[in-house]
Design a protein around this motif. Structure first.
Motif, PDB file in Angstrom:
ATOM      1  N   ASP A 175       0.831  -1.205   0.000  1.00 56.03           N
ATOM      2  CA  ASP A 175       0.000   0.000   0.000  1.00 56.03           C
ATOM      3  C   ASP A 175       0.868   1.259   0.000  1.00 56.03           C
ATOM      4  O   ASP A 175       1.022   1.928   1.016  1.00 56.03           O
ATOM      5  CB  ASP A 175      -0.945  -0.029   1.221  1.00 56.03           C
ATOM      6  CG  ASP A 175      -2.006   1.079   1.142  1.00 56.03           C
ATOM      7  OD1 ASP A 175      -2.030   1.825   0.133  1.00 56.03           O
ATOM      8  OD2 ASP A 175      -2.811   1.185   2.086  1.00 56.03           O
ATOM      9  N   ALA A 176       1.434   1.569  -1.172  1.00 54.75           N
ATOM     10  CA  ALA A 176       2.281   2.759  -1.270  1.00 54.75           C
ATOM     11  C   ALA A 176       1.529   4.043  -0.930  1.00 54.75           C
ATOM     12  O   ALA A 176       2.079   4.921  -0.258  1.00 54.75           O
ATOM     13  CB  ALA A 176       2.912   2.841  -2.664  1.00 54.75           C
ATOM     14  N   PRO A 177       0.273   4.192  -1.361  1.00 50.29           N
ATOM     15  CA  PRO A 177      -0.434   5.437  -1.015  1.00 50.29           C
ATOM     16  C   PRO A 177      -0.530   5.664   0.495  1.00 50.29           C
ATOM     17  O   PRO A 177      -0.516   6.817   0.945  1.00 50.29           O
ATOM     18  CB  PRO A 177      -1.820   5.237  -1.652  1.00 50.29           C
ATOM     19  CG  PRO A 177      -1.561   4.321  -2.801  1.00 50.29           C
ATOM     20  CD  PRO A 177      -0.500   3.369  -2.321  1.00 50.29           C
ATOM     21  N   ALA A 178      -0.597   4.599   1.272  1.00 47.52           N
ATOM     22  CA  ALA A 178      -0.644   4.768   2.730  1.00 47.52           C
ATOM     23  C   ALA A 178       0.644   5.418   3.237  1.00 47.52           C
ATOM     24  O   ALA A 178       0.637   6.147   4.240  1.00 47.52           O
ATOM     25  CB  ALA A 178      -0.856   3.416   3.412  1.00 47.52           C
ATOM     26  N   LEU A 179       1.764   5.159   2.553  1.00 47.22           N
ATOM     27  CA  LEU A 179       3.036   5.782   2.942  1.00 47.22           C
ATOM     28  C   LEU A 179       2.990   7.284   2.643  1.00 47.22           C
ATOM     29  O   LEU A 179       3.541   8.093   3.395  1.00 47.22           O
ATOM     30  CB  LEU A 179       4.202   5.135   2.193  1.00 47.22           C
ATOM     31  CG  LEU A 179       4.380   3.629   2.442  1.00 47.22           C
ATOM     32  CD1 LEU A 179       5.458   3.062   1.515  1.00 47.22           C
ATOM     33  CD2 LEU A 179       4.742   3.371   3.902  1.00 47.22           C
ATOM     34  N   ALA A 180       2.343   7.635   1.536  1.00 48.42           N
ATOM     35  CA  ALA A 180       2.207   9.058   1.191  1.00 48.42           C
ATOM     36  C   ALA A 180       1.325   9.763   2.215  1.00 48.42           C
ATOM     37  O   ALA A 180       1.617  10.892   2.632  1.00 48.42           O
ATOM     38  CB  ALA A 180       1.620   9.194  -0.214  1.00 48.42           C
ATOM     39  N   VAL A 181       0.262   9.098   2.636  1.00 49.75           N
ATOM     40  CA  VAL A 181      -0.616   9.663   3.663  1.00 49.75           C
ATOM     41  C   VAL A 181       0.178   9.863   4.957  1.00 49.75           C
ATOM     42  O   VAL A 181       0.073  10.915   5.614  1.00 49.75           O
ATOM     43  CB  VAL A 181      -1.837   8.736   3.906  1.00 49.75           C
ATOM     44  CG1 VAL A 181      -2.635   9.198   5.130  1.00 49.75           C
ATOM     45  CG2 VAL A 181      -2.722   8.696   2.663  1.00 49.75           C
ATOM     46  N   ALA A 182       1.004   8.880   5.297  1.00 51.89           N
ATOM     47  CA  ALA A 182       1.823   8.986   6.501  1.00 51.89           C
ATOM     48  C   ALA A 182       2.785  10.168   6.399  1.00 51.89           C
ATOM     49  O   ALA A 182       2.975  10.921   7.366  1.00 51.89           O
ATOM     50  CB  ALA A 182       2.599   7.692   6.727  1.00 51.89           C
TER      51      ALA A 182
END
Lengths: 310, 261
Positions: A175-182
């Motif tokens: 889940d790369a987008p979750a890293l962006a959210v973080a």
């Protein structure tokens, strides 16, 4: 429409770029003269090699496996002269007028913050955090795969520097987008995606991996669709600007990233195939293509493929 | 793309220098280099010392650990080759002085052979620590070059530096190009001498290399990348650079002064 000349200047948060094409970290970034050369060739900004606390030779050769036109596999191993030595290279680049973004890698939030503070003192306009090198033990993807770690690292850095902080995230996760959210939650000014995809080449005659390190990272045209999907998904999940990276060799590739949601892009592998002159071709090509499509600026095209711009 | 080939021949050229021959059909020109992979060990840039036909070669002087390991390769061993990379010596000059120090003849001998085959006249100034270390003396004799020698210990030819020989030759004959390869301090002296004689000089230089594709910056030399802009440079591009003859970069990118010259 031929009288139009599209405005290529972009803003990534508070960062003003003369055009959206950044030299990606790891390419031409070991020496200040090279950074200056990429700037003179027309880059909108230049990102340094990822710099760590100590000099690091990187992995032994072979560090590269070249595929015909579609990609390049590398495991350089984060070679860099270390933070004591490197500022002279940034000074050399800046003395030629280059807009320099400093890339750093650390093993934890504290080391990232310390390195970011030091590189920020050299006059870089932003700091990019390497949370995504796919093949360095204890660094990159290994510290950048868990959203909690990413948020903590970004927060520590943001609290230590006054320049914008860009988090470069990994695609080698579920889940790369979750890293962006973080990264956004941690206070990042922007997120860049993607770094290389973890990859391997084997020599069948010798029945062994080609790269000395074994595993490496794949870059080049083959990964463009992967990067686009990542930028697309990130754009829908965060409000901070996105910088698109991965397999860009033409202005059309860049415009795809822009329409997926990128405000700027990074280019790297194409330099092996086309030389540093590619920057002026990308700039001219994007200007021409935006004119052709009737957009007055890059900003007008950002995220357009999502159906409604923001 | 990388080819895995078996070394066909290993020739001891001098007490410290070894040639490896291997089948490699890609066309190559004198001045160009290949990346030679010793499986399980390292991959190194090496100028081709044999460029013609399907049997190419590299000639290695024992310097560091790795070049010693290259020398330990035997006939029949498998190595990886990619390339050739880089630029070449321009074959237009008709009256050429080559100045080689140490293992510099490895790249100068094939260049001189190609020039002679093309009708040029070649004079070779070769330098070494001692007479048995003079590399490819026989190849220069065989191609019909006029050969002048200097040795550090005076065991043959001029007692001293090959630059002294080169300076003398430049003062006596109207060369239209100098090709040189060797320690950078030597090449710098040759370039300065030739500049006052108004003869263009081309230097083959070495830097640590990784990608050989003009991307990783390991071989940065001033504004140039030795792997794609070189390895052959007109001296007037090198002389203004602070690093030329003074420093190179280690694998981490740190500047390291040249020592021992």
């Amino acid at each position: 429409m031929s009288s139009l000349v599209a405005d290529l200047a972009v803003r990534v948060g508070s960062l003003a770029l003369r055009n959206p094409f950044l030299l990606a970290s790891g390419i031409w970034g070991e020496s200040g003269d090279s950074l200056a050369g990429a700037w003179a060739a027309g880059a909108g900004g230049v990102i340094t090699k990822s710099i760590g606390s100590l000099p690091r030779a990187g992995y032994p050769n072979p560090t590269i496996e070249e595929y015909s036109t579609w990609g390049l596999l590398n495991a350089m191993g984060l070679p860099n002269p270390g933070m004591d030595e490197y500022p002279r290279e940034i000074s050399a680049a800046r003395s030629h007028g280059a807009l320099v973004i400093g890339s750093v890698f650390g093993s934890d939030a504290e080391e990232f913050a310390r390195l970011a503070r030091r590189i920020a003192e050299t006059g870089v306009v932003a700091v990019e955090l390497n949370l995504s090198c796919p093949h360095a033990e204890g660094y990159g993807t290994e510290v950048g795969s868990d959203p909690k770690d990413v948020e903590a690292i970004v927060r520590a850095v943001v609290g230590s520097v006054s320049v914008p902080v860009i988090a470069k995230i990994t695609p080698n996760t579920s889940d790369a987008p979750a890293l962006a959210v973080a990264a956004e939650n941690g206070g990042a000014a922007a997120v860049s995606a993607i770094n290389t995809l973890r990859a391997l080449a084997i020599d069948t005659t010798l029945h062994r991996p080609v790269l000395a390190h074994g595993l490496g990272g794949l870059s080049g045209p083959a990964i463009k669709p992967v990067g686009l999907a990542c930028v697309w998904q990130i754009y829908e999940r965060v409000r901070i600007p996105v910088i698109g990276v991965g397999g860009i060799s033409t202005a059309e590739d860049a415009l795809e990233y822009i329409m997926a949601g990128a405000r700027a892009v990074e280019v790297g592998t194409v330099i092996a195939h086309q030389g540093i002159g590619v920057f002026s071709r990308l700039v001219d090509g994007l200007s021409h293509r935006l004119d052709e499509l009737g957009y007055a600026s890059v900003s007008q095209a950002v995220g357009l493929a999502h159906g409604a711009g923001r | 793309m990388r080819s895995i080939v078996r070394v066909t021949e290993r020739v001891v050229e001098t007490p410290s220098t070894v040639t490896l021959r291997f089948p490699f059909v890609a066309p190559a020109a004198p001045g160009q280099f290949v990346m030679i992979w010793i499986p399980g060990d390292d991959e190194l840039p090496m100028s081709l010392s044999y460029t013609v036909g399907g049997s190419k070669g590299v000639t290695v002087k024992a310097m560091g650990d790795t070049s010693r390991r290259v020398q330990s390769i035997r006939a029949g061993d498998a190595v990886g080759i990619r390339g050739p990379y880089g630029n070449r010596f321009d074959m237009a000059p008709r009256r050429i002085l080559v100045v080689g120090g140490g293992s510099g003849s490895a790249v100068l001998a094939p260049a001189a052979e190609a020039a002679v085959a093309d009708g040029a006249r070649v004079t070779a100034a070769l330098g070494a620590t001692q007479a048995p270390e003079l590399l490819f003396r026989g190849r220069f004799d065989a191609m019909g070059a006029q050969v002048e020698v200097a040795t550090d210990d005076g065991s043959e030819g001029t007692h001293g530096f090959v630059t002294t020989v080169a300076e003398r030759l430049l003062g006596t004959e109207p060369f239209d190009a100098v090709w040189t390869c060797g320690p950078e301090v030597m090449m710098q002296k040759v370039a300065v001498a030739a500049a006052s004689a108004k003869v263009p000089v081309y230097c083959s230089v070495e830097r640590h290399m990784k990608c050989a594709l003009g991307m990783c910056d390991a071989c940065a030399l001033g504004p140039y990348h030795v792997c794609v802009d070189g390895p052959v440079f007109p001296a007037e591009r090198l002389l203004p650079l602070a690093e030329f003859a003074h420093a190179h970069r280690d694998p981490s990118g740190r500047r390291v002064p040249f020592g021992g010259h």
